[in-house]
Each structure stands twice: as structure tokens, then as C-alpha cells.
Design a protein around this motif. Structure first.
Motif, PDB file in Angstrom:
ATOM      1  N   MET A 198       2.555  54.987  94.339  1.00 41.81           N
ATOM      2  CA  MET A 198       3.703  54.651  95.156  1.00 41.81           C
ATOM      3  C   MET A 198       3.361  53.380  95.945  1.00 41.81           C
ATOM      4  O   MET A 198       2.355  53.321  96.647  1.00 41.81           O
ATOM      5  CB  MET A 198       4.016  55.823  96.083  1.00 41.81           C
ATOM      6  CG  MET A 198       5.299  55.675  96.833  1.00 41.81           C
ATOM      7  SD  MET A 198       5.673  57.134  97.840  1.00 41.81           S
ATOM      8  CE  MET A 198       7.193  57.636  97.111  1.00 41.81           C
ATOM      9  N   SER A 199       4.199  52.380  95.810  1.00 39.57           N
ATOM     10  CA  SER A 199       3.927  51.096  96.464  1.00 39.57           C
ATOM     11  C   SER A 199       4.358  51.116  97.925  1.00 39.57           C
ATOM     12  O   SER A 199       5.000  52.064  98.396  1.00 39.57           O
ATOM     13  CB  SER A 199       4.649  49.983  95.715  1.00 39.57           C
ATOM     14  OG  SER A 199       6.040  50.107  95.925  1.00 39.57           O
ATOM     15  N   ILE A 244       6.558  49.219  99.311  1.00 40.76           N
ATOM     16  CA  ILE A 244       8.026  49.126  99.374  1.00 40.76           C
ATOM     17  C   ILE A 244       8.651  50.504  99.222  1.00 40.76           C
ATOM     18  O   ILE A 244       9.607  50.852  99.928  1.00 40.76           O
ATOM     19  CB  ILE A 244       8.550  48.167  98.271  1.00 40.76           C
ATOM     20  CG1 ILE A 244       8.049  46.749  98.502  1.00 40.76           C
ATOM     21  CG2 ILE A 244      10.068  48.197  98.197  1.00 40.76           C
ATOM     22  CD1 ILE A 244       8.605  46.073  99.735  1.00 40.76           C
ATOM     23  N   ASP A 245       8.121  51.306  98.303  1.00 44.38           N
ATOM     24  CA  ASP A 245       8.661  52.658  98.122  1.00 44.38           C
ATOM     25  C   ASP A 245       8.456  53.515  99.365  1.00 44.38           C
ATOM     26  O   ASP A 245       9.355  54.275  99.766  1.00 44.38           O
ATOM     27  CB  ASP A 245       7.992  53.327  96.913  1.00 44.38           C
ATOM     28  CG  ASP A 245       8.419  52.708  95.605  1.00 44.38           C
ATOM     29  OD1 ASP A 245       9.506  52.092  95.563  1.00 44.38           O
ATOM     30  OD2 ASP A 245       7.660  52.835  94.615  1.00 44.38           O
ATOM     31  N   VAL A 246       7.279  53.404  99.966  1.00 40.83           N
ATOM     32  CA  VAL A 246       7.001  54.190 101.177  1.00 40.83           C
ATOM     33  C   VAL A 246       7.925  53.758 102.307  1.00 40.83           C
ATOM     34  O   VAL A 246       8.534  54.592 102.991  1.00 40.83           O
ATOM     35  CB  VAL A 246       5.519  54.038 101.582  1.00 40.83           C
ATOM     36  CG1 VAL A 246       5.266  54.661 102.943  1.00 40.83           C
ATOM     37  CG2 VAL A 246       4.612  54.657 100.528  1.00 40.83           C
ATOM     38  N   SER A 275      10.802  52.231 102.085  1.00 36.10           N
ATOM     39  CA  SER A 275      12.171  52.612 101.742  1.00 36.10           C
ATOM     40  C   SER A 275      12.410  54.095 102.004  1.00 36.10           C
ATOM     41  O   SER A 275      13.448  54.482 102.552  1.00 36.10           O
ATOM     42  CB  SER A 275      12.448  52.279 100.283  1.00 36.10           C
ATOM     43  OG  SER A 275      13.705  52.760  99.900  1.00 36.10           O
ATOM     44  N   THR A 276      11.445  54.928 101.640  1.00 35.17           N
ATOM     45  CA  THR A 276      11.587  56.365 101.880  1.00 35.17           C
ATOM     46  C   THR A 276      11.651  56.679 103.367  1.00 35.17           C
ATOM     47  O   THR A 276      12.454  57.508 103.803  1.00 35.17           O
ATOM     48  CB  THR A 276      10.405  57.117 101.231  1.00 35.17           C
ATOM     49  OG1 THR A 276      10.362  56.820  99.840  1.00 35.17           O
ATOM     50  CG2 THR A 276      10.530  58.605 101.436  1.00 35.17           C
ATOM     51  N   GLY A 295      17.129  50.701 103.578  1.00 36.05           N
ATOM     52  CA  GLY A 295      16.246  51.386 102.633  1.00 36.05           C
ATOM     53  C   GLY A 295      16.675  51.196 101.193  1.00 36.05           C
ATOM     54  O   GLY A 295      15.846  51.004 100.297  1.00 36.05           O
ATOM     55  N   GLN A 304      14.781  49.247  97.905  1.00 36.73           N
ATOM     56  CA  GLN A 304      14.627  49.856  96.586  1.00 36.73           C
ATOM     57  C   GLN A 304      15.203  48.985  95.475  1.00 36.73           C
ATOM     58  O   GLN A 304      14.647  48.931  94.377  1.00 36.73           O
ATOM     59  CB  GLN A 304      15.315  51.225  96.540  1.00 36.73           C
ATOM     60  CG  GLN A 304      14.494  52.333  97.103  1.00 36.73           C
ATOM     61  CD  GLN A 304      13.248  52.586  96.272  1.00 36.73           C
ATOM     62  OE1 GLN A 304      13.312  52.705  95.060  1.00 36.73           O
ATOM     63  NE2 GLN A 304      12.117  52.666  96.951  1.00 36.73           N
ATOM     64  N   SER A 305      16.289  48.286  95.752  1.00 37.98           N
ATOM     65  CA  SER A 305      16.956  47.532  94.682  1.00 37.98           C
ATOM     66  C   SER A 305      16.364  46.145  94.469  1.00 37.98           C
ATOM     67  O   SER A 305      16.608  45.542  93.417  1.00 37.98           O
ATOM     68  CB  SER A 305      18.451  47.432  94.971  1.00 37.98           C
ATOM     69  OG  SER A 305      18.676  46.726  96.155  1.00 37.98           O
TER      70      SER A 305
END
Length: 109
Positions: free
Chosen positions: A1-2, A4-6, A8-9, A53, A57-58
Motif C-alpha cells: 500500500m503506497s 497515496i493510498d494510506v 486517501s484512506t 481523498g 485515488q484518481s
């Protein structure tokens, strides 16, 4: 998990929490004006953080441009709609519920 993903979450989760807090506030507040305040939490913090967020992601895509347009639409229409609703309620005779001077603000109603 990058990263950005963290991030964003985290933003999506905090935005969802603010939406739930605003919804509970709309159910629990005593009058129209304080309910409008609770609804503004959903508009500003809830929707704003969720849109941010989703933008993370996009990435740099057309979806991000659409999310920016959606954010700007909420940014400009929400205060205008709230102001119009408050003016209409005042003209119809709705009075804000105010605490009595001798009563503590933390006492239950």
C-alpha cells in the motif's frame, strides 16, 4: 500500500466520520438553525475531505477534473443555499432557540 493510498484512506475515513457526526447533529439539534449548522459540517468537512481523498485515488485524470468541479460547486452553492434557507425561516417567523440567561448552557432540555 503506497503513501497515496494510506493518505486517501485516512481522508475518506475522516470525511465519512464528519458526515456521520453531521447526520447525528441534524437529528439531535433542537431547532432549524442549529440543524443547519450540523448540515454545514457535512457540506464543508465531510464532502470536502471525501472529494480530496477521491482526487488522490484518481490521480491526474478526467475524474479529478470532475471532482474539482464538484468541489467548487459545493463551495459556492452551499453557503448561498444556507443563507437563503435562514432568511426564509426568519421571514416565516422561526425563532432560534437560545439559552436562558440563568440556565447553564450544558443543562439538558
Amino acid at each position: 500500500m503506497s503513501l497515496i493510498d494510506v493518505l486517501s484512506t485516512v481522508l475518506l475515513s475522516i470525511g465519512g466520520i464528519f458526515c456521520v457526526i453531521g447526520a447525528v447533529g441534524m437529528l439531535r439539534m433542537p431547532d432549524f438553525f442549529t440543524r443547519m449548522h450540523a448540515a454545514s459540517i457535512i457540506d464543508t468537512l465531510g464532502a470536502g475531505l471525501i472529494i480530496l481523498g477521491l482526487m488522490l485515488q484518481s490521480g491526474f485524470t478526467l475524474a479529478t477534473a470532475k471532482l474539482v468541479i464538484l468541489g467548487l460547486l459545493i463551495f459556492f452553492t452551499s453557503p448561498t443555499a444556507s443563507h437563503s434557507l435562514a432568511n426564509a425561516a426568519l421571514e416565516r417567523g422561526a425563532e432560534p432557540v437560545l439559552a436562558d440567561e440563568g440556565e447553564s448552557s450544558s443543562s439538558p432540555r
